[in-house]
Write a protein that holds these residues in place. Sequence first.
Motif, PDB file in Angstrom:
ATOM      1  N   MET A  13       0.823  -1.187   0.000  1.00 45.89           N
ATOM      2  CA  MET A  13       0.000   0.000   0.000  1.00 45.89           C
ATOM      3  C   MET A  13       0.873   1.260   0.000  1.00 45.89           C
ATOM      4  O   MET A  13       0.589   2.215  -0.733  1.00 45.89           O
ATOM      5  N   ILE A  14       1.908   1.260   0.794  1.00 49.44           N
ATOM      6  CA  ILE A  14       2.817   2.413   0.856  1.00 49.44           C
ATOM      7  C   ILE A  14       3.518   2.592  -0.486  1.00 49.44           C
ATOM      8  O   ILE A  14       3.693   3.716  -0.972  1.00 49.44           O
ATOM      9  N   ALA A  15       3.899   1.491  -1.117  1.00 45.50           N
ATOM     10  CA  ALA A  15       4.564   1.565  -2.419  1.00 45.50           C
ATOM     11  C   ALA A  15       3.603   2.150  -3.463  1.00 45.50           C
ATOM     12  O   ALA A  15       4.017   2.929  -4.335  1.00 45.50           O
ATOM     13  N   GLY A  16       2.347   1.803  -3.396  1.00 43.35           N
ATOM     14  CA  GLY A  16       1.366   2.347  -4.331  1.00 43.35           C
ATOM     15  C   GLY A  16       1.189   3.836  -4.153  1.00 43.35           C
ATOM     16  O   GLY A  16       1.092   4.587  -5.130  1.00 43.35           O
ATOM     17  N   ILE A  17       1.147   4.282  -2.917  1.00 47.18           N
ATOM     18  CA  ILE A  17       1.030   5.715  -2.636  1.00 47.18           C
ATOM     19  C   ILE A  17       2.275   6.446  -3.123  1.00 47.18           C
ATOM     20  O   ILE A  17       2.190   7.521  -3.728  1.00 47.18           O
ATOM     21  N   ALA A  18       3.436   5.837  -2.888  1.00 46.99           N
ATOM     22  CA  ALA A  18       4.688   6.453  -3.337  1.00 46.99           C
ATOM     23  C   ALA A  18       4.726   6.533  -4.860  1.00 46.99           C
ATOM     24  O   ALA A  18       5.129   7.550  -5.433  1.00 46.99           O
ATOM     25  N   LEU A  19       4.297   5.468  -5.529  1.00 49.33           N
ATOM     26  CA  LEU A  19       4.273   5.463  -6.986  1.00 49.33           C
ATOM     27  C   LEU A  19       3.321   6.524  -7.524  1.00 49.33           C
ATOM     28  O   LEU A  19       3.643   7.245  -8.471  1.00 49.33           O
ATOM     29  N   LEU A  20       2.168   6.645  -6.919  1.00 47.04           N
ATOM     30  CA  LEU A  20       1.212   7.667  -7.314  1.00 47.04           C
ATOM     31  C   LEU A  20       1.800   9.072  -7.114  1.00 47.04           C
ATOM     32  O   LEU A  20       1.631   9.955  -7.953  1.00 47.04           O
ATOM     33  N   GLY A  21       2.519   9.254  -6.025  1.00 47.34           N
ATOM     34  CA  GLY A  21       3.170  10.545  -5.771  1.00 47.34           C
ATOM     35  C   GLY A  21       4.226  10.859  -6.806  1.00 47.34           C
ATOM     36  O   GLY A  21       4.324  11.996  -7.282  1.00 47.34           O
ATOM     37  N   VAL A  22       5.027   9.870  -7.179  1.00 51.05           N
ATOM     38  CA  VAL A  22       6.077  10.071  -8.189  1.00 51.05           C
ATOM     39  C   VAL A  22       5.450  10.424  -9.532  1.00 51.05           C
ATOM     40  O   VAL A  22       5.909  11.347 -10.222  1.00 51.05           O
ATOM     41  N   VAL A  23       4.406   9.732  -9.914  1.00 52.25           N
ATOM     42  CA  VAL A  23       3.741  10.018 -11.184  1.00 52.25           C
ATOM     43  C   VAL A  23       3.140  11.423 -11.163  1.00 52.25           C
ATOM     44  O   VAL A  23       3.272  12.178 -12.123  1.00 52.25           O
ATOM     45  N   VAL A  59       4.044  14.032  -9.339  1.00 58.81           N
ATOM     46  CA  VAL A  59       5.120  15.037  -9.359  1.00 58.81           C
ATOM     47  C   VAL A  59       5.712  15.142 -10.756  1.00 58.81           C
ATOM     48  O   VAL A  59       5.990  16.243 -11.243  1.00 58.81           O
ATOM     49  N   THR A  60       5.891  14.019 -11.422  1.00 54.40           N
ATOM     50  CA  THR A  60       6.444  14.034 -12.778  1.00 54.40           C
ATOM     51  C   THR A  60       5.516  14.779 -13.732  1.00 54.40           C
ATOM     52  O   THR A  60       5.966  15.608 -14.528  1.00 54.40           O
ATOM     53  N   LEU A  61       4.245  14.487 -13.643  1.00 50.43           N
ATOM     54  CA  LEU A  61       3.290  15.168 -14.517  1.00 50.43           C
ATOM     55  C   LEU A  61       3.175  16.658 -14.184  1.00 50.43           C
ATOM     56  O   LEU A  61       3.004  17.486 -15.072  1.00 50.43           O
ATOM     57  N   ALA A  62       3.267  17.010 -12.934  1.00 51.61           N
ATOM     58  CA  ALA A  62       3.156  18.414 -12.533  1.00 51.61           C
ATOM     59  C   ALA A  62       4.410  19.208 -12.880  1.00 51.61           C
ATOM     60  O   ALA A  62       4.338  20.406 -13.160  1.00 51.61           O
ATOM     61  N   SER A  63       5.557  18.567 -12.881  1.00 57.27           N
ATOM     62  CA  SER A  63       6.802  19.298 -13.139  1.00 57.27           C
ATOM     63  C   SER A  63       6.964  19.659 -14.613  1.00 57.27           C
ATOM     64  O   SER A  63       7.635  20.631 -14.942  1.00 57.27           O
ATOM     65  N   TRP A  64       6.354  18.900 -15.504  1.00 57.74           N
ATOM     66  CA  TRP A  64       6.507  19.173 -16.925  1.00 57.74           C
ATOM     67  C   TRP A  64       5.989  20.557 -17.312  1.00 57.74           C
ATOM     68  O   TRP A  64       6.715  21.333 -17.948  1.00 57.74           O
ATOM     69  N   PRO A  65       4.759  20.930 -16.949  1.00 61.99           N
ATOM     70  CA  PRO A  65       4.304  22.290 -17.320  1.00 61.99           C
ATOM     71  C   PRO A  65       5.123  23.385 -16.633  1.00 61.99           C
ATOM     72  O   PRO A  65       5.343  24.450 -17.202  1.00 61.99           O
ATOM     73  N   VAL A  66       5.578  23.124 -15.430  1.00 61.27           N
ATOM     74  CA  VAL A  66       6.381  24.123 -14.721  1.00 61.27           C
ATOM     75  C   VAL A  66       7.688  24.364 -15.467  1.00 61.27           C
ATOM     76  O   VAL A  66       8.132  25.510 -15.619  1.00 61.27           O
ATOM     77  N   GLU A  67       8.306  23.314 -15.964  1.00 58.14           N
ATOM     78  CA  GLU A  67       9.542  23.460 -16.734  1.00 58.14           C
ATOM     79  C   GLU A  67       9.293  24.224 -18.032  1.00 58.14           C
ATOM     80  O   GLU A  67      10.100  25.064 -18.428  1.00 58.14           O
ATOM     81  N   ARG A  68       8.176  23.935 -18.704  1.00 51.13           N
ATOM     82  CA  ARG A  68       7.844  24.620 -19.947  1.00 51.13           C
ATOM     83  C   ARG A  68       7.654  26.124 -19.709  1.00 51.13           C
ATOM     84  O   ARG A  68       8.124  26.949 -20.484  1.00 51.13           O
TER      85      ARG A  68
END
Length: 65
Positions: free
Chosen positions: A1-11, A13-22
């Motif tokens: 369960m913790i790994a799933g939450i961590a994976l969801l957080g990583v995804v 953050v990755t999706l949110a960082s792309w527009p910020v970089e642009r």
Amino acid sequence: MIAGIALLGVVTVTLASWPVERVGEQDEASQAVTRAQVAALTVEVVALREDLRRAREDDSAGSRV
């Protein structure tokens, strides 16, 4: 369960960082253009000041004669 939450957080953050970089890249490009325009305007102001100085000198030399 913790790994799933961590994976969801990583995804997320990755999706949110792309527009910020642009946006950051566009902002840097915009700032570079603005700096170039300011430099060009500075050169033009210096040239206009020199023209004004010469015109004042010509006027004062003409009024002396």
